[in-house]
Design an enzyme around this catalytic site. Structure first.
Site, PDB file in Angstrom:
ATOM      1  N   SER A 140      -9.752   1.664   2.655  1.00 28.88           N
ATOM      2  CA  SER A 140      -8.881   2.445   1.798  1.00 28.88           C
ATOM      3  C   SER A 140      -7.810   1.614   1.085  1.00 28.88           C
ATOM      4  O   SER A 140      -7.239   2.075   0.097  1.00 28.88           O
ATOM      5  CB  SER A 140      -8.190   3.543   2.611  1.00 28.88           C
ATOM      6  OG  SER A 140      -7.368   2.976   3.611  1.00 28.88           O
ATOM      7  N   LYS A 155       0.847  -1.197   0.000  1.00 25.39           N
ATOM      8  CA  LYS A 155       0.000   0.000   0.000  1.00 25.39           C
ATOM      9  C   LYS A 155       0.878   1.240   0.000  1.00 25.39           C
ATOM     10  O   LYS A 155       1.923   1.265   0.663  1.00 25.39           O
ATOM     11  CB  LYS A 155      -0.914  -0.033   1.232  1.00 25.39           C
ATOM     12  CG  LYS A 155      -1.973   1.065   1.253  1.00 25.39           C
ATOM     13  CD  LYS A 155      -2.875   0.908   2.471  1.00 25.39           C
ATOM     14  CE  LYS A 155      -3.969   1.959   2.526  1.00 25.39           C
ATOM     15  NZ  LYS A 155      -4.862   1.771   3.689  1.00 25.39           N
ATOM     16  N   SER A 165      -9.844  -0.673   6.878  1.00 25.65           N
ATOM     17  CA  SER A 165      -9.308  -0.516   5.522  1.00 25.65           C
ATOM     18  C   SER A 165      -8.599  -1.714   4.932  1.00 25.65           C
ATOM     19  O   SER A 165      -8.272  -1.695   3.753  1.00 25.65           O
ATOM     20  CB  SER A 165      -8.369   0.684   5.473  1.00 25.65           C
ATOM     21  OG  SER A 165      -9.119   1.851   5.391  1.00 25.65           O
TER      22      SER A 165
HETATM   23  N1  GLN Z   1     -13.075   3.817   6.158  1.00 24.30           N
HETATM   24  C1  GLN Z   1     -12.484   4.248   7.386  1.00 24.30           C
HETATM   25  C2  GLN Z   1     -12.128   5.706   7.311  1.00 24.30           C
HETATM   26  O1  GLN Z   1     -12.408   6.280   6.318  1.00 24.30           O
HETATM   27  C3  GLN Z   1     -11.302   3.406   7.713  1.00 24.30           C
HETATM   28  C4  GLN Z   1     -10.045   3.890   7.111  1.00 24.30           C
HETATM   29  C5  GLN Z   1      -8.888   3.013   7.435  1.00 24.30           C
HETATM   30  O2  GLN Z   1      -9.017   1.963   8.052  1.00 24.30           O
HETATM   31  N2  GLN Z   1      -7.726   3.491   7.073  1.00 24.30           N
HETATM   32  O3  GLN Z   1     -11.609   6.280   8.218  1.00 24.30           O
END
Ligand code: GLN
Length: 481
Positions: free
Chosen positions: A147, A72, A171
């Site tokens: 994400s 990532k 994410s």
């Molecule tokens: N979807 C969640 C957010 O937008 C989780 C993001 C993540 O785990 N990095 O904060």
């Protein structure tokens, strides 16, 4: 192909690592439309493949020899651009490897490229990437989740063997669920965050995406363990999990959610959940319905704490120290211009929200209250895990949605994290395992959670469930309508 299978066949001399890397690179080229990668490190990968071949040839392959990994793009890679999918770091090339990357390389893994993501890991659909959205390989009109969307796409579309992601509120698990792969978020402190670009430091954890629990466990045994460069890592050695030794299904006590909570889910997710619960029950597991206290506070507490920490962590992007700097007119403020041009809308929204909840007048009303809720949530979980071995939850309350469907509605986007954020608030390990398909033919994953520190056990349970649900790599799983 899973890494385990690749290794087996490479050892038999069926192909060379270099060939496999070349094939992955060609596939990446053909699948450009999925937008899984921000940067491809072809040259380094081919070079590393030569070394892996030499190791295999001499009969001394390391633990992850020749394992092709997508990383990532918020995880530092020495000499390879690391953008966090943000314009503000568009040309940032780190001078050091994250600990997780360093350990992967030392074990013989090959980094093939940097995976697309939501900007600074804020989002649930990958649509907030400054490099354009990644697309779901099962149907490119749908989002891959986020994400760590690019990481999930790279694994699902077979552009690498395994991938690293980061999980602050789901994410790793949610995109794994949307793309039909395994996604594991370890207990907080299991994997070093050194070199992971901070979003919300008390919630962030590097996680693994793979075709199977077996590959996941192997990678975890390499990247986990104490790191003197991250004071929040547990002072314990890397976690070795044995997937074939543990309690039998008949000995398992599985906590399931009450109807009232499941009603918040899309009917197809609910149907899949029931299918998985029944499969466990029929195999002999004891099923108990557990009310998890304070579940109504999961999402609000998460979004207060995550944005508060983000607003502080992202203060470093000022155009002075590193990254993008806006060109300014005489007398214009460089910092304001840089941040205005460099950050996307969602990142700005979170910085504003986080600054607000931390401000003198609102600190007690929001931030301190969220911290109290967080403690209660963690305590409630600890009590639950004295009664059950693991909890079964949906990973996402909805099946994969179409591109553009939620992007105008931040609240709807935030609610897709309903079942994932609590594990980060409590620091517990959680994993998403493929479990079914929506009526539109898109994957649905189910989530397992276990007590803090019980990572090895959780992987064992996940292995067991994936066999029970018929969701091992390459198997067809049931559709729900
Ligand atoms: N979807 C969640 C957010 O937008 C989780 C993001 C993540 O785990 N990095 O904060």
């Amino acid at each position: 192909m899973t890494y385990a299978e690749f290794r087996h066949r490479r050892q038999r001399g069926e192909f060379r690592c270099r060939q496999v890397v070349e094939e992955f690179l060609q596939r990446i080229e053909r699948q450009r439309g999925l937008n899984a990668f921000i940067t491809i490190s072809a040259e380094q990968a081919l070079q590393a493949a030569e070394e892996s071949d030499a190791r295999f040839d001499s009969g001394s392959p390391r633990l992850l020899e020749g394992c092709v990994v997508a990383v990532k793009d918020n995880i530092s890679t020495r000499g390879i651009r690391t953008t966090c999918a943000s314009s503000i770091l568009e040309n940032f090339v780190p001078v050091y490897d994250a600990t997780a990357v360093e350990r992967l390389k030392a074990a013989g893994a090959i980094i093939i490229g940097k995976a697309n993501m939501d900007e600074f890991a804020m989002g649930s659909s990958n649509e907030y990437s400054a490099f354009g959205a990644a697309r779901n390989p099962h149907n490119p009109d749908y989002v891959p989740g986020g994400s760590s969307g690019g990481s999930a796409v790279a694994v699902a579309a077979r552009l690498c063997h395994v991938a690293l992601g980061s999980d602050t509120g789901g994410s790793v698990r949610q995109p794994a669920s949307f793309c039909g792969v395994v996604g594991f978020k370890p207990s907080y402190g299991r994997v070093s965050r050194y070199g992971l670009v901070a979003f919300a430091s008390s919630l962030d954890q590097i996680g693994i995406l793979a075709h199977t629990v077996e590959d996941t466990a192997l990678l975890f045994s390499v990247i986990s363990g104490h790191d003197p460069r991250d004071a929040t890592t547990l002072p314990e050695p890397p976690v070795q999990s044995s997937l074939n030794e543990g309690p039998t299904v008949e000995e398992l006590v599985v906590g399931v959610l009450p109807r009232s909570v499941l009603q918040e889910c899309h009917p197809e997710v609910w149907a899949c959940y029931e299918h998985c619960r029944n499969a466990l029950q029929e195999a002999g597991a004891q099923i108990v319905v557990v009310e998890i206290p304070f579940s109504h506070a999961w999402v609000p507490a998460y979004y207060v704490i995550a944005t508060a920490e983000a607003s502080s962590n992202l203060a470093r992007y000022d155009g002075v120290r590193y990254g993008f700097r806006a060109s300014t007119e005489e007398g214009e403020d460089i910092i304001t211009a840089t941040r205005t041009q460099g950050f996307g809308a969602e990142v700005k929204r979170r910085i504003m929200l986080g600054t607000y909840v931390l401000s003198a007048g609102y600190y007690d009303a929001y931030y301190r209250k969220a911290l109290k809720a967080r403690r209660l949530i963690a305590e409630a979980y600890a009590r639950v895990f004295t009664m059950v071995h693991m909890l079964l939850l949906p990973t996402s309350p909805v099946p994969p949605f179409r591109l553009g469907e939620r992007i105008e509605d931040p609240i709807a986007m935030y609610l897709s994290d309903l079942f994932t954020v609590s594990a980060n608030l409590a620091g517990i390990p959680a994993i998403s395992v493929p479990a079914g398909k929506s009526s539109e033919g898109l994957p649905i994953g189910m989530q397992l959670q276990a007590a803090y520190g019980a990572d090895a056990r959780l992987l064992y349970y996940a292995h067991l469930c994936s066999r029970l649900w018929g969701s091992g790599s390459g198997t067809e799983y049931p559709a729900f309508e």
